[in-house]
Write a protein that holds these residues in place. Structure first.
Motif, PDB file in Angstrom:
ATOM      1  N   VAL A 199       4.503  11.762  -1.454  1.00  0.00           N
ATOM      2  CA  VAL A 199       4.675  10.442  -2.058  1.00  0.00           C
ATOM      3  C   VAL A 199       3.421  10.081  -2.845  1.00  0.00           C
ATOM      4  CG1 VAL A 199       4.984   7.978  -1.575  1.00  0.00           C
ATOM      5  CG2 VAL A 199       6.287   9.680  -0.292  1.00  0.00           C
ATOM      6  N   LEU A 200       3.620   9.514  -4.029  1.00  0.00           N
ATOM      7  CA  LEU A 200       2.509   9.106  -4.876  1.00  0.00           C
ATOM      8  C   LEU A 200       1.864   7.846  -4.306  1.00  0.00           C
ATOM      9  CD1 LEU A 200       1.029   9.712  -7.573  1.00  0.00           C
ATOM     10  CD2 LEU A 200       2.659   8.161  -8.684  1.00  0.00           C
ATOM     11  N   LYS A 201       0.564   7.929  -4.086  1.00  0.00           N
ATOM     12  CA  LYS A 201      -0.182   6.811  -3.507  1.00  0.00           C
ATOM     13  C   LYS A 201      -1.014   6.104  -4.577  1.00  0.00           C
ATOM     14  CE  LYS A 201       1.140   7.439   0.783  1.00  0.00           C
ATOM     15  NZ  LYS A 201       1.949   6.437   1.500  1.00  0.00           N
ATOM     16  N   ASP A 202      -1.700   5.054  -4.152  1.00  0.00           N
ATOM     17  CA  ASP A 202      -2.482   4.236  -5.082  1.00  0.00           C
ATOM     18  C   ASP A 202      -3.620   5.011  -5.733  1.00  0.00           C
ATOM     19  OD1 ASP A 202      -0.874   2.062  -4.601  1.00  0.00           O
ATOM     20  OD2 ASP A 202      -2.199   1.182  -3.084  1.00  0.00           O
ATOM     21  N   ASP A 203      -4.060   6.113  -5.109  1.00  0.00           N
ATOM     22  CA  ASP A 203      -5.136   6.909  -5.696  1.00  0.00           C
ATOM     23  C   ASP A 203      -4.648   7.837  -6.797  1.00  0.00           C
ATOM     24  OD1 ASP A 203      -3.762   8.831  -4.282  1.00  0.00           O
ATOM     25  OD2 ASP A 203      -5.447   9.426  -2.999  1.00  0.00           O
ATOM     26  N   GLY A 204      -3.332   7.774  -7.096  1.00  0.00           N
ATOM     27  CA  GLY A 204      -2.774   8.596  -8.155  1.00  0.00           C
ATOM     28  C   GLY A 204      -2.421  10.006  -7.735  1.00  0.00           C
ATOM     29  N   GLU A 205      -2.553  10.310  -6.446  1.00  0.00           N
ATOM     30  CA  GLU A 205      -2.260  11.641  -5.932  1.00  0.00           C
ATOM     31  C   GLU A 205      -1.049  11.598  -5.003  1.00  0.00           C
ATOM     32  OE1 GLU A 205      -3.819  14.223  -7.118  1.00  0.00           O
ATOM     33  OE2 GLU A 205      -5.170  12.960  -8.282  1.00  0.00           O
ATOM     34  N   PHE A 206      -0.463  12.784  -4.782  1.00  0.00           N
ATOM     35  CA  PHE A 206       0.707  12.902  -3.930  1.00  0.00           C
ATOM     36  C   PHE A 206       0.282  13.319  -2.522  1.00  0.00           C
ATOM     37  CE2 PHE A 206       2.430  13.035  -8.127  1.00  0.00           C
ATOM     38  CZ  PHE A 206       3.709  12.522  -8.027  1.00  0.00           C
ATOM     39  N   HIS A 207       0.794  12.595  -1.528  1.00  0.00           N
ATOM     40  CA  HIS A 207       0.421  12.843  -0.142  1.00  0.00           C
ATOM     41  C   HIS A 207       1.669  12.943   0.731  1.00  0.00           C
ATOM     42  CE1 HIS A 207      -3.837  11.878  -0.957  1.00  0.00           C
ATOM     43  NE2 HIS A 207      -3.348  10.934  -1.753  1.00  0.00           N
ATOM     44  N   PHE A 208       1.552  13.692   1.812  1.00  0.00           N
ATOM     45  CA  PHE A 208       2.645  13.800   2.778  1.00  0.00           C
ATOM     46  C   PHE A 208       2.758  12.484   3.532  1.00  0.00           C
ATOM     47  CE2 PHE A 208       4.375  14.994   6.980  1.00  0.00           C
ATOM     48  CZ  PHE A 208       5.567  15.561   6.557  1.00  0.00           C
ATOM     49  N   PRO A 209       3.907  11.815   3.503  1.00  0.00           N
ATOM     50  CA  PRO A 209       4.037  10.491   4.138  1.00  0.00           C
ATOM     51  C   PRO A 209       4.334  10.581   5.626  1.00  0.00           C
ATOM     52  CG  PRO A 209       6.105  11.076   3.121  1.00  0.00           C
ATOM     53  CD  PRO A 209       5.151  12.226   2.833  1.00  0.00           C
ATOM     54  N   GLN A 210       3.939   9.547   6.327  1.00  0.00           N
ATOM     55  CA  GLN A 210       4.306   9.421   7.731  1.00  0.00           C
ATOM     56  C   GLN A 210       5.605   8.623   7.816  1.00  0.00           C
ATOM     57  OE1 GLN A 210       2.683  10.944  10.264  1.00  0.00           O
ATOM     58  NE2 GLN A 210       1.497  11.861   8.609  1.00  0.00           N
ATOM     59  N   PRO A 211       6.402   8.818   8.871  1.00  0.00           N
ATOM     60  CA  PRO A 211       7.618   8.014   9.037  1.00  0.00           C
ATOM     61  C   PRO A 211       7.276   6.533   9.038  1.00  0.00           C
ATOM     62  CG  PRO A 211       7.585   9.831  10.594  1.00  0.00           C
ATOM     63  CD  PRO A 211       6.232   9.802   9.945  1.00  0.00           C
TER      64      PRO A 211
END
Length: 224
Positions: A199-211
């Motif tokens: 998921v794209l986060k505020d830092d502009g990078e994609f991260h694995f999301p938690q439930p």
């Protein structure tokens, strides 16, 4: 391989099984739809949003096209399929969230990155070239940073999501809904290699999301 005859067989299984199990849901859906989320995804046969997100009929309003692209807002004469779906979802269905979902091994993003269909005629790749020209600026950004390295393909797929999100902001009715707080935008990326959603986060990078919600009792055994 699956052909139309197989699809018809699948329909009969659906009618005798799932349609009966969810009888009340289907009775309600035949009257209206009230999805809260719109998903803009790729046409790629390997990336089915309803399956990836484990949703039921009526829960997400889906638009699929090559590379999950949103074009910039424009009013010139033409056939604006994505724009029409977006307009309907935001102004009529009043969806509360829009998700742009890219994915790994995307042929459309690869075509944009390699410019493989440059000057091709319609029927030979010309339509694809015209459509993915939406990513021309993104291609230059990726090329400048990654060149022809192995990382360029993945970054191009990420940039496609970022580009579509940026283009969403050019639609006046989308911007109005964002301004009044009735709409949120999200970027997501599904990896075919490992089945992970990022998921794209505020830092502009994609991260694995938690439930969003985790039952504590599931993670922590009861103690005596």
């Amino acid at each position: 391989m699956t052909y139309f005859a197989d699809l018809v067989d699948g329909y009969h299984r659906f009618r005798t099984a799932d349609l009966r199990r969810q009888h009340d849901r289907w009775l309600k859906l035949r009257e209206s739809q009230e999805p809260k989320v719109m998903v803009i995804a790729c046409s790629d046969s390997r990336v089915e949003p309803a399956q990836v997100f484990d949703t039921l009929p009526g829960e997400i309003f889906v638009v699929r096209n090559v590379a999950a692209l949103v074009p910039p807002f424009e009013t010139r004469a033409g056939f604006h399929g994505v724009s029409a779906a977006l307009e309907f979802a935001v102004t009529k269905l009043k969806v509360e969230e829009i998700v742009v979902m890219g994915h790994g091994a995307c042929g459309g993003c690869n075509a944009a990155l390699t410019d493989v269909f440059r000057d091709a005629e319609p029927g030979e790749g010309g339509f694809v070239a015209s459509w993915v020209s939406i990513l021309d600026e993104a291609r230059e950004t990726v090329k400048a940073k990654y060149g022809d390295t192995a990382d360029a393909g993945r970054e191009m797929e990420y940039e496609a999501v970022r580009t579509s999100l940026k283009n969403l902001l050019t639609f006046p009715f989308v911007q109005r809904a964002l301004d009044d707080g009735s709409l949120k935008l999200h970027g997501a990326y599904f990896s075919l290699m490992d089945g992970e959603l990022r998921v794209l986060k505020d830092d502009g990078e994609f991260h694995f999301p938690q439930p969003a919600q985790v039952e504590t009792s599931v993670l922590t055994p009861a103690t005596s």
